[in-house]
Design a protein around this motif. Sequence first.
Motif, PDB file in Angstrom:
ATOM      1  N   ASP A  95       1.380  10.523  -3.087  1.00 11.01           N
ATOM      2  CA  ASP A  95       2.541   9.744  -2.675  1.00 11.01           C
ATOM      3  C   ASP A  95       2.124   8.295  -2.409  1.00 11.01           C
ATOM      4  O   ASP A  95       1.221   8.041  -1.614  1.00 11.01           O
ATOM      5  N   SER A  96       2.771   7.344  -3.065  1.00 13.58           N
ATOM      6  CA  SER A  96       2.355   5.942  -2.953  1.00 13.58           C
ATOM      7  C   SER A  96       2.619   5.344  -1.574  1.00 13.58           C
ATOM      8  O   SER A  96       2.015   4.337  -1.213  1.00 13.58           O
ATOM      9  N   LYS A  97       3.510   5.952  -0.789  1.00 14.52           N
ATOM     10  CA  LYS A  97       3.780   5.388   0.537  1.00 14.52           C
ATOM     11  C   LYS A  97       2.562   5.520   1.460  1.00 14.52           C
ATOM     12  O   LYS A  97       2.468   4.828   2.475  1.00 14.52           O
ATOM     13  N   LEU A  98       1.605   6.365   1.091  1.00 14.16           N
ATOM     14  CA  LEU A  98       0.403   6.527   1.905  1.00 14.16           C
ATOM     15  C   LEU A  98      -0.456   5.267   1.898  1.00 14.16           C
ATOM     16  O   LEU A  98      -1.350   5.128   2.735  1.00 14.16           O
ATOM     17  N   ILE A  99      -0.191   4.359   0.941  1.00 11.85           N
ATOM     18  CA  ILE A  99      -0.970   3.126   0.877  1.00 11.85           C
ATOM     19  C   ILE A  99      -0.837   2.345   2.168  1.00 11.85           C
ATOM     20  O   ILE A  99      -1.730   1.580   2.556  1.00 11.85           O
ATOM     21  N   GLU A 127      -0.534  -6.130  -8.020  1.00 10.76           N
ATOM     22  CA  GLU A 127      -0.087  -6.423  -9.371  1.00 10.76           C
ATOM     23  C   GLU A 127       1.013  -5.442  -9.745  1.00 10.76           C
ATOM     24  O   GLU A 127       1.260  -4.463  -9.044  1.00 10.76           O
ATOM     25  N   ASP A 128       1.667  -5.718 -10.851  1.00  8.45           N
ATOM     26  CA  ASP A 128       2.735  -4.840 -11.312  1.00  8.45           C
ATOM     27  C   ASP A 128       2.138  -3.468 -11.648  1.00  8.45           C
ATOM     28  O   ASP A 128       1.352  -3.337 -12.579  1.00  8.45           O
ATOM     29  N   GLY A 129       2.487  -2.469 -10.853  1.00  6.56           N
ATOM     30  CA  GLY A 129       1.997  -1.115 -11.105  1.00  6.56           C
ATOM     31  C   GLY A 129       0.643  -0.822 -10.504  1.00  6.56           C
ATOM     32  O   GLY A 129       0.060   0.233 -10.787  1.00  6.56           O
ATOM     33  N   ALA A 130       0.126  -1.719  -9.661  1.00  9.69           N
ATOM     34  CA  ALA A 130      -1.201  -1.472  -9.087  1.00  9.69           C
ATOM     35  C   ALA A 130      -1.330  -2.087  -7.699  1.00  9.69           C
ATOM     36  O   ALA A 130      -0.976  -3.250  -7.482  1.00  9.69           O
ATOM     37  N   ASP A 154       6.535   5.792 -10.535  1.00  9.02           N
ATOM     38  CA  ASP A 154       7.514   6.732  -9.965  1.00  9.02           C
ATOM     39  C   ASP A 154       7.125   7.153  -8.546  1.00  9.02           C
ATOM     40  O   ASP A 154       7.159   8.337  -8.185  1.00  9.02           O
ATOM     41  N   GLN A 155       6.710   6.146  -7.739  1.00 11.01           N
ATOM     42  CA  GLN A 155       6.384   6.339  -6.327  1.00 11.01           C
ATOM     43  C   GLN A 155       5.177   7.257  -6.111  1.00 11.01           C
ATOM     44  O   GLN A 155       5.009   7.834  -5.038  1.00 11.01           O
ATOM     45  N   LYS A 156       4.331   7.380  -7.136  1.00 11.19           N
ATOM     46  CA  LYS A 156       3.129   8.193  -7.023  1.00 11.19           C
ATOM     47  C   LYS A 156       1.910   7.395  -7.479  1.00 11.19           C
ATOM     48  O   LYS A 156       1.981   6.651  -8.462  1.00 11.19           O
ATOM     49  N   ILE A 157       0.804   7.529  -6.757  1.00  6.16           N
ATOM     50  CA  ILE A 157      -0.458   6.963  -7.194  1.00  6.16           C
ATOM     51  C   ILE A 157      -1.016   7.899  -8.253  1.00  6.16           C
ATOM     52  O   ILE A 157      -1.286   9.072  -7.993  1.00  6.16           O
TER      53      ILE A 157
END
Length: 250
Positions: A95-99, A127-130, A154-157
């Motif tokens: 889950d990308s929110k863990l960043i 960066e875009d997507g990173a 899609d909100q996932k790493i």
Amino acid sequence: MKVLDWGRAKNVLIYAFLLLNLVLGYQIWMDARETAGANLDFTSLADNTQRAMEEKGIQVLAPIPNETPKLPKLSYEFIEEDKSGIEVELEQPVDSKLIFSPSELADALQAEIPQIGTYRLDQLMAEDGAFVLHPLVDGKWPLFNVSLELFYSDQKITGYHQTPVRITTAEESDQQVLPASKALGTLIENFLPNDAIVKDIQLGYYGQLFNSDIQVAMPAWRFVLESGEVLYVQGISGDVFSPKSDKPGE
């Protein structure tokens, strides 16, 4: 007599209210942006720097740090033979929110990236997507030369790119880092163009890259401009570096 359509009237009022909120919110944001410089303390800047800042129309929207720690220079070496690094696709996306939760992010990716707990997110370099992270020296100072990129979709790493390094501290004694106000003064008077906007000031480590297994980095103030340009002022000598040229004073 026409019958009042309360449902329709209510919808019109709701939309009008939302539009008003958007307009007011935008106006507040613009006012805050325009007055941010006035709310910051520029008394640490020399008089000639303040004059140059006014004459050139330069804005500083970031607080000017007052810390001047004593720091050593350091060296680091690339662990992998391929200095371009490694790129890996995760079997189980995270889950990308863990960043934004360093401890949870470390727990989720510890098996894939054992040293991730020693890295910190650099939101300005995203960066875009990173997402971009840097390793920390002594748990506090980012090594700007080295980046860990976490790719997301899609909100996932979904994967990462890393150039693993081993950091060692030089045996020489620590040296006093020059004040951020002095480093900023050098940029304002000699390097920043008219109407430049400084949006972030941060202390870390930076050094020119050489064709060698061992690299050297020195304490450095990093300045990020609204235009996206990044400038470094070496914290001991006061030399100015741009990653575009990686040469002082260009």
